[in-house]
Design an enzyme around this catalytic site. Sequence first.
Site, PDB file in Angstrom:
ATOM      1  N   ASP A 183       0.572  27.319 -11.380  1.00 30.55           N
ATOM      2  CA  ASP A 183      -0.706  27.043 -12.026  1.00 30.55           C
ATOM      3  C   ASP A 183      -0.848  25.555 -12.358  1.00 30.55           C
ATOM      4  OD1 ASP A 183      -3.093  28.117 -13.458  1.00 30.55           O
ATOM      5  OD2 ASP A 183      -2.104  27.247 -15.203  1.00 30.55           O
ATOM      6  N   GLU A 224      17.195  28.234  -3.223  1.00 28.12           N
ATOM      7  CA  GLU A 224      18.306  29.130  -3.591  1.00 28.12           C
ATOM      8  C   GLU A 224      17.984  30.572  -3.180  1.00 28.12           C
ATOM      9  OE1 GLU A 224      19.026  28.883  -7.834  1.00 28.12           O
ATOM     10  OE2 GLU A 224      18.827  26.696  -7.807  1.00 28.12           O
TER      11      GLU A 224
HETATM   12  C1  BGC Z   1      -5.957  28.918 -14.227  1.00 27.31           C
HETATM   13  C2  BGC Z   1      -7.036  29.154 -15.226  1.00 27.31           C
HETATM   14  C3  BGC Z   1      -6.513  28.730 -16.591  1.00 27.31           C
HETATM   15  C4  BGC Z   1      -6.010  27.281 -16.552  1.00 27.31           C
HETATM   16  C5  BGC Z   1      -5.216  26.958 -17.756  1.00 27.31           C
HETATM   17  C6  BGC Z   1      -5.780  27.440 -14.273  1.00 27.31           C
HETATM   18  O1  BGC Z   1      -6.090  26.617 -13.381  1.00 27.31           O
HETATM   19  O2  BGC Z   1      -6.263  29.345 -12.924  1.00 27.31           O
HETATM   20  O3  BGC Z   1      -7.450  30.481 -15.255  1.00 27.31           O
HETATM   21  O4  BGC Z   1      -7.514  28.836 -17.554  1.00 27.31           O
HETATM   22  O5  BGC Z   1      -5.156  27.066 -15.452  1.00 27.31           O
HETATM   23  O6  BGC Z   1      -4.011  27.621 -17.672  1.00 27.31           O
END
Ligand code: BGC
Length: 563
Positions: free
Chosen positions: A226, A282
């Site tokens: 993310d 790994e």
């Molecule tokens: C996720 C979002 C989230 C943000 C903060 C992102 O890009 O896809 O849904 O709100 O990160 O974590």
Amino acid sequence: MNHVTAGFDNASLRPSRSGRLLSPSAAKAEWWRGAVIYQVYPRSFADGNGDGIGDLPGLLDRLGHIADLGADALWISPFQRSPQEDYGYDVSDYCDVDPLFGTLADFDRVLARAHRLGLRVLMDQVWSHSSNRHPWFQESRASRHNPKADWYVWADPSPDGTAPTNWLSVFGGPAWSWEPRRRQYYLHHFLGSQPAFNLHNEEVVEALLQTGRFWLDRGVDGFRLDAVDWMCHDPDLRDNPATHRPGQPIPAKPFGMQLHQHDLLHPRTLEVIARIRGLQDEYPGTATLAEISSQDGAFDRLRRYTAPGMFDMAYTLRFMKGNLTHETVASTLHWMTEHQEGWPCWSFSNHDVERVASRWSPIGGRPGQPGPEFLRLLMAMLLTMRGSVCLYQGEELGLPEAELRQEDLRDPFGIAFWPDYKGRDGSRTPMPWRQDAPNLGFSGATPWLPMPEAHRPLAAEAQRRDPASTLNAWRHFLRFRRNHPALVHGALTQVAAPEPLICFRRQSAEESLLCVFNLGQAPQELDLPSDMPAKPLWRSNAGLRHRRVRLDACGALICREER
Ligand code: BGC
């Protein structure tokens, strides 16, 4: 069910060191190259325990839908323990399942059944920030001198007591919040309850990798990472320059008024990516998929972040914002033609953006409920570009964005910016499974977000019975794609075509395919770009006579050039 996944032959499955069942060749195979990854937003996929919120037992019951569709893998949005202020993207324990979604044993069942169905499983890892309820933050915030004092980004106030820099949070307001116990500010790029990790600190990186090992040892096939652009800030804490000129209209979201030179995108990110790659190495056979923002230079980062020794795949929000224009598609194809290195993952929809069926309309057409030929055009375009693909739950049903009332909103981003920006709930409403069941078969209880009436006729079960449905178009196309190596991993070359036409070749050692799309509503004709005889393999609202392609509204044609 007649579904076979290449390189994942159940007959020769054996437990790996991590307990994962792998065929002998699968551990080495780059299975992710050209893979179709189905994104599950677990809150809204299927509710197994009848509380109105989707969960892992619900997902377990519905995995057959994903396998039958013909996807290669699923990416599950976060189900780790979390106070759910950003719906799971605020993790308070990286090594447990939130009780809302079930238990670790439920997850193991999902993983085992997915593998039996030939599906790989990617988990979401939110490693740029945690929840403020995470014990690491609780410790870090307690004093300036504790073992985790430097695990988050702390800074003294400016001499006048204001925040240390002008950095802004994506969700509105300053990116800094005050912590009286330390007499310092901490950085958060999203909600105040999502403090940013200090990933310049190797100890933090190692601690996060250790949580990754927890899941890899359980047998997951990799991670979606993310907010990678938000992982590393400028430790010199310099102000961002303004992009906004006096007199220009003020946007609803002030985040867009700065050039994000110092709060994000620090070169240290590359070192962190390399460390994550080391972890992945790994566990042979696992894959990584990075989320890259739409900030300037997104394609260049995509190339650099998926170079050898880095992530496997990355997507940007490039196709997920704004209207469909010839320029957007043509310039992306131009970039792909110029850069065959790096490995993009394409998607038109996800849990962060308005559903593509409502966001885009044919060029020159009016927005509204899209016709089936437009949905087939989008599907064919997404699945023929060079790279892997993420498709978002409900996209295979052609779901439009849900229109919600202000009082129905749950997304803090939408609540803060209503009505200028309605947030992300419109794409997060629960999956319609059965036309005639209460809550469209999603749950026995009132769902956490209302389900629009417009989704009823599009329920999965009704579409399965209709040979002409959008769902069946996806099922057939995914089988067709799987049988054409040029579409899965071939090179891409753009072929010049006048607006609103798009044309490109996909070529592998085995075949050369020409893909032609009419993004508009008026009929178009195009002469094939070479003298090679061409055989149509797949078409929608299109035909080929001699060397002339005819494309009616939103027509699409894929033909093989017979060398
Ligand atoms: C996720 C979002 C989230 C943000 C903060 C992102 O890009 O896809 O849904 O709100 O990160 O974590």
